[in-house]
Motif scaffolding. Structure first.
Motif, PDB file in Angstrom:
ATOM      1  N   ALA A  49       0.869  -1.175   0.000  1.00 21.85           N
ATOM      2  CA  ALA A  49       0.000   0.000   0.000  1.00 21.85           C
ATOM      3  C   ALA A  49       0.907   1.227   0.000  1.00 21.85           C
ATOM      4  O   ALA A  49       1.389   1.647   1.048  1.00 21.85           O
ATOM      5  CB  ALA A  49      -0.906  -0.013   1.219  1.00 21.85           C
ATOM      6  N   LYS A  50       1.171   1.751  -1.193  1.00 23.42           N
ATOM      7  CA  LYS A  50       2.104   2.879  -1.290  1.00 23.42           C
ATOM      8  C   LYS A  50       1.367   4.195  -1.023  1.00 23.42           C
ATOM      9  O   LYS A  50       0.272   4.422  -1.531  1.00 23.42           O
ATOM     10  CB  LYS A  50       2.829   2.890  -2.632  1.00 23.42           C
ATOM     11  CG  LYS A  50       1.951   2.967  -3.864  1.00 23.42           C
ATOM     12  CD  LYS A  50       2.772   2.847  -5.137  1.00 23.42           C
ATOM     13  CE  LYS A  50       1.880   2.833  -6.373  1.00 23.42           C
ATOM     14  NZ  LYS A  50       2.636   2.622  -7.604  1.00 23.42           N
ATOM     15  N   VAL A  63      -3.035  15.823  -0.477  1.00 18.03           N
ATOM     16  CA  VAL A  63      -3.924  14.725  -0.848  1.00 18.03           C
ATOM     17  C   VAL A  63      -3.088  13.451  -0.772  1.00 18.03           C
ATOM     18  O   VAL A  63      -2.069  13.330  -1.450  1.00 18.03           O
ATOM     19  CB  VAL A  63      -4.485  14.913  -2.275  1.00 18.03           C
ATOM     20  CG1 VAL A  63      -5.367  13.733  -2.673  1.00 18.03           C
ATOM     21  CG2 VAL A  63      -5.242  16.235  -2.389  1.00 18.03           C
ATOM     22  N   LEU A  64      -3.517  12.519   0.079  1.00 15.95           N
ATOM     23  CA  LEU A  64      -2.848  11.239   0.220  1.00 15.95           C
ATOM     24  C   LEU A  64      -3.618  10.205  -0.586  1.00 15.95           C
ATOM     25  O   LEU A  64      -4.812  10.013  -0.369  1.00 15.95           O
ATOM     26  CB  LEU A  64      -2.810  10.812   1.695  1.00 15.95           C
ATOM     27  CG  LEU A  64      -2.361   9.376   1.976  1.00 15.95           C
ATOM     28  CD1 LEU A  64      -0.912   9.158   1.568  1.00 15.95           C
ATOM     29  CD2 LEU A  64      -2.572   9.036   3.446  1.00 15.95           C
ATOM     30  N   VAL A  65      -2.926   9.573  -1.522  1.00 13.36           N
ATOM     31  CA  VAL A  65      -3.510   8.461  -2.265  1.00 13.36           C
ATOM     32  C   VAL A  65      -2.753   7.209  -1.835  1.00 13.36           C
ATOM     33  O   VAL A  65      -1.527   7.139  -1.975  1.00 13.36           O
ATOM     34  CB  VAL A  65      -3.397   8.670  -3.793  1.00 13.36           C
ATOM     35  CG1 VAL A  65      -3.926   7.455  -4.538  1.00 13.36           C
ATOM     36  CG2 VAL A  65      -4.144   9.930  -4.215  1.00 13.36           C
ATOM     37  N   PRO A 106       4.092   7.072   5.861  1.00 14.06           N
ATOM     38  CA  PRO A 106       3.044   6.142   6.282  1.00 14.06           C
ATOM     39  C   PRO A 106       1.664   6.715   5.934  1.00 14.06           C
ATOM     40  O   PRO A 106       1.548   7.908   5.631  1.00 14.06           O
ATOM     41  CB  PRO A 106       3.234   6.071   7.796  1.00 14.06           C
ATOM     42  CG  PRO A 106       3.746   7.421   8.157  1.00 14.06           C
ATOM     43  CD  PRO A 106       4.598   7.860   6.990  1.00 14.06           C
ATOM     44  N   PRO A 107       0.625   5.892   6.027  1.00 10.69           N
ATOM     45  CA  PRO A 107      -0.712   6.400   5.739  1.00 10.69           C
ATOM     46  C   PRO A 107      -1.337   7.166   6.906  1.00 10.69           C
ATOM     47  O   PRO A 107      -2.435   7.685   6.789  1.00 10.69           O
ATOM     48  CB  PRO A 107      -1.505   5.120   5.432  1.00 10.69           C
ATOM     49  CG  PRO A 107      -0.789   4.048   6.171  1.00 10.69           C
ATOM     50  CD  PRO A 107       0.661   4.445   6.184  1.00 10.69           C
ATOM     51  N   ILE A 108      -0.628   7.263   8.034  1.00 10.44           N
ATOM     52  CA  ILE A 108      -1.157   7.910   9.242  1.00 10.44           C
ATOM     53  C   ILE A 108      -0.131   8.870   9.828  1.00 10.44           C
ATOM     54  O   ILE A 108       1.044   8.837   9.463  1.00 10.44           O
ATOM     55  CB  ILE A 108      -1.523   6.858  10.318  1.00 10.44           C
ATOM     56  CG1 ILE A 108      -0.307   5.969  10.636  1.00 10.44           C
ATOM     57  CG2 ILE A 108      -2.731   6.035   9.884  1.00 10.44           C
ATOM     58  CD1 ILE A 108      -0.487   5.046  11.830  1.00 10.44           C
ATOM     59  N   GLY A 109      -0.598   9.720  10.761  1.00 12.57           N
ATOM     60  CA  GLY A 109       0.318  10.552  11.535  1.00 12.57           C
ATOM     61  C   GLY A 109       0.883  11.750  10.810  1.00 12.57           C
ATOM     62  O   GLY A 109       1.947  12.242  11.164  1.00 12.57           O
ATOM     63  N   HIS A 110       0.163  12.261   9.831  1.00 15.63           N
ATOM     64  CA  HIS A 110       0.678  13.386   9.045  1.00 15.63           C
ATOM     65  C   HIS A 110       0.573  14.703   9.812  1.00 15.63           C
ATOM     66  O   HIS A 110      -0.347  14.908  10.603  1.00 15.63           O
ATOM     67  CB  HIS A 110      -0.073  13.482   7.730  1.00 15.63           C
ATOM     68  CG  HIS A 110       0.171  12.315   6.831  1.00 15.63           C
ATOM     69  ND1 HIS A 110      -0.114  12.333   5.498  1.00 15.63           N
ATOM     70  CD2 HIS A 110       0.692  11.079   7.068  1.00 15.63           C
ATOM     71  CE1 HIS A 110       0.207  11.174   4.950  1.00 15.63           C
ATOM     72  NE2 HIS A 110       0.693  10.397   5.896  1.00 15.63           N
ATOM     73  N   ALA A 111       1.513  15.598   9.553  1.00 15.44           N
ATOM     74  CA  ALA A 111       1.546  16.903  10.199  1.00 15.44           C
ATOM     75  C   ALA A 111       0.309  17.724   9.835  1.00 15.44           C
ATOM     76  O   ALA A 111      -0.259  18.427  10.671  1.00 15.44           O
ATOM     77  CB  ALA A 111       2.822  17.653   9.801  1.00 15.44           C
ATOM     78  N   ALA A 144      -9.433  -3.224   5.473  1.00 13.82           N
ATOM     79  CA  ALA A 144     -10.461  -2.601   6.325  1.00 13.82           C
ATOM     80  C   ALA A 144      -9.817  -1.763   7.423  1.00 13.82           C
ATOM     81  O   ALA A 144     -10.318  -0.678   7.765  1.00 13.82           O
ATOM     82  CB  ALA A 144     -11.373  -3.669   6.919  1.00 13.82           C
ATOM     83  N   GLU A 145      -8.712  -2.245   7.996  1.00 10.89           N
ATOM     84  CA  GLU A 145      -8.005  -1.472   9.017  1.00 10.89           C
ATOM     85  C   GLU A 145      -7.428  -0.194   8.419  1.00 10.89           C
ATOM     86  O   GLU A 145      -7.448   0.864   9.065  1.00 10.89           O
ATOM     87  CB  GLU A 145      -6.895  -2.308   9.656  1.00 10.89           C
ATOM     88  CG  GLU A 145      -7.419  -3.412  10.549  1.00 10.89           C
ATOM     89  CD  GLU A 145      -6.360  -4.429  10.953  1.00 10.89           C
ATOM     90  OE1 GLU A 145      -6.602  -5.137  11.941  1.00 10.89           O
ATOM     91  OE2 GLU A 145      -5.308  -4.540  10.280  1.00 10.89           O
ATOM     92  N   LEU A 146      -6.929  -0.258   7.180  1.00 15.53           N
ATOM     93  CA  LEU A 146      -6.401   0.932   6.513  1.00 15.53           C
ATOM     94  C   LEU A 146      -7.483   2.003   6.400  1.00 15.53           C
ATOM     95  O   LEU A 146      -7.254   3.169   6.697  1.00 15.53           O
ATOM     96  CB  LEU A 146      -5.849   0.575   5.129  1.00 15.53           C
ATOM     97  CG  LEU A 146      -5.341   1.748   4.304  1.00 15.53           C
ATOM     98  CD1 LEU A 146      -4.110   2.384   4.948  1.00 15.53           C
ATOM     99  CD2 LEU A 146      -5.021   1.306   2.885  1.00 15.53           C
ATOM    100  N   VAL A 147      -8.663   1.593   5.980  1.00 20.25           N
ATOM    101  CA  VAL A 147      -9.778   2.542   5.866  1.00 20.25           C
ATOM    102  C   VAL A 147     -10.101   3.123   7.241  1.00 20.25           C
ATOM    103  O   VAL A 147     -10.275   4.335   7.391  1.00 20.25           O
ATOM    104  CB  VAL A 147     -11.015   1.860   5.237  1.00 20.25           C
ATOM    105  CG1 VAL A 147     -12.227   2.787   5.275  1.00 20.25           C
ATOM    106  CG2 VAL A 147     -10.718   1.433   3.797  1.00 20.25           C
ATOM    107  N   ALA A 148     -10.147   2.271   8.247  1.00 20.63           N
ATOM    108  CA  ALA A 148     -10.504   2.719   9.598  1.00 20.63           C
ATOM    109  C   ALA A 148      -9.488   3.709  10.170  1.00 20.63           C
ATOM    110  O   ALA A 148      -9.873   4.727  10.753  1.00 20.63           O
ATOM    111  CB  ALA A 148     -10.650   1.518  10.528  1.00 20.63           C
ATOM    112  N   ILE A 149      -8.199   3.435  10.013  1.00 18.77           N
ATOM    113  CA  ILE A 149      -7.193   4.303  10.649  1.00 18.77           C
ATOM    114  C   ILE A 149      -6.927   5.586   9.873  1.00 18.77           C
ATOM    115  O   ILE A 149      -6.440   6.558  10.445  1.00 18.77           O
ATOM    116  CB  ILE A 149      -5.865   3.558  10.947  1.00 18.77           C
ATOM    117  CG1 ILE A 149      -5.136   3.148   9.680  1.00 18.77           C
ATOM    118  CG2 ILE A 149      -6.112   2.380  11.882  1.00 18.77           C
ATOM    119  CD1 ILE A 149      -3.764   2.497   9.921  1.00 18.77           C
ATOM    120  N   THR A 150      -7.259   5.603   8.573  1.00 23.46           N
ATOM    121  CA  THR A 150      -7.030   6.817   7.779  1.00 23.46           C
ATOM    122  C   THR A 150      -8.296   7.646   7.592  1.00 23.46           C
ATOM    123  O   THR A 150      -8.211   8.831   7.272  1.00 23.46           O
ATOM    124  CB  THR A 150      -6.491   6.486   6.376  1.00 23.46           C
ATOM    125  OG1 THR A 150      -7.482   5.725   5.661  1.00 23.46           O
ATOM    126  CG2 THR A 150      -5.167   5.758   6.436  1.00 23.46           C
ATOM    127  N   GLY A 151      -9.446   7.012   7.727  1.00 23.43           N
ATOM    128  CA  GLY A 151     -10.696   7.701   7.408  1.00 23.43           C
ATOM    129  C   GLY A 151     -10.833   7.961   5.922  1.00 23.43           C
ATOM    130  O   GLY A 151     -11.598   8.822   5.492  1.00 23.43           O
TER     131      GLY A 151
END
Length: 160
Positions: A49-50, A63-65, A106-111, A144-151
């Motif tokens: 998952a890049k 924008v995070l893809v 990462p897909p989370i924790g962005h400034a 499913a966890e990716l969707v949940a943690i990133t919204g």
């Protein structure tokens, strides 16, 4: 087990907060490209998952893809989905917006909280691997966890 680098530890701390038991793994070699990451963890390139950072042209918002490692992103489709054109983020914008360097975002924790789109092609997989803050750190999770943690919104963003 060796201590994680500061950026990878930051991602691990965020993951610990979600309570799903995810573990960041730092490899000796690079996981910067989808191919490198797939080789390091022993999975298919499609399971990587890049995290790709773009800049919305009008608003300047990040924008995070999150795309399958096997896919190229249709930037025009992403622009239509968010309602404004996008451009590739330069390394400075990517670091300012995410707090991480390209190759380990990462897909989370962005400034700065990004708009998040998730490649629909990832949803059919049992397990995926995402970058964890450095060019050699990754963690395993489910789509499913990716969707949940990133919204994030799941959308068809594959080119071609």
């Amino acid at each position: 087990m060796a201590a994680l680098s500061p950026s990878a530890q930051r991602v691990q701390d965020l993951l610990d907060g979600f309570g799903h038991g995810h573990s960041v793994v730092e490899h000796e070699g690079s996981t910067r490209t989808s191919e490198d990451a797939a080789n390091a963890v022993g999975c298919a390139v499609a399971q990587i998952a890049k995290s790709l950072i773009f800049r919305a042209k009008e608003s300047g918002r990040p924008v995070l893809v999150v795309a399958s490692g096997a896919n190229r992103v249709d930037e025009k489709a992403v622009g239509r989905l968010i309602g404004e054109k996008i451009e590739r983020a330069d390394p400075d914008f990517a670091r300012e917006a995410t707090g991480f360097a390209i190759g380990g975002i990462p897909p989370i924790g962005h400034a700065v909280s990004p708009l998040v789109l998730i490649d629909a092609d990832l949803m059919g997989l049992d397990a995926i691997w995402a970058a964890a803050g450095t060019p050699n750190a990754v963690f395993r999770l489910t789509p499913a966890e990716l969707v949940a943690i990133t919204g994030g919104r799941v959308e068809a963003i594959r080119k071609g």
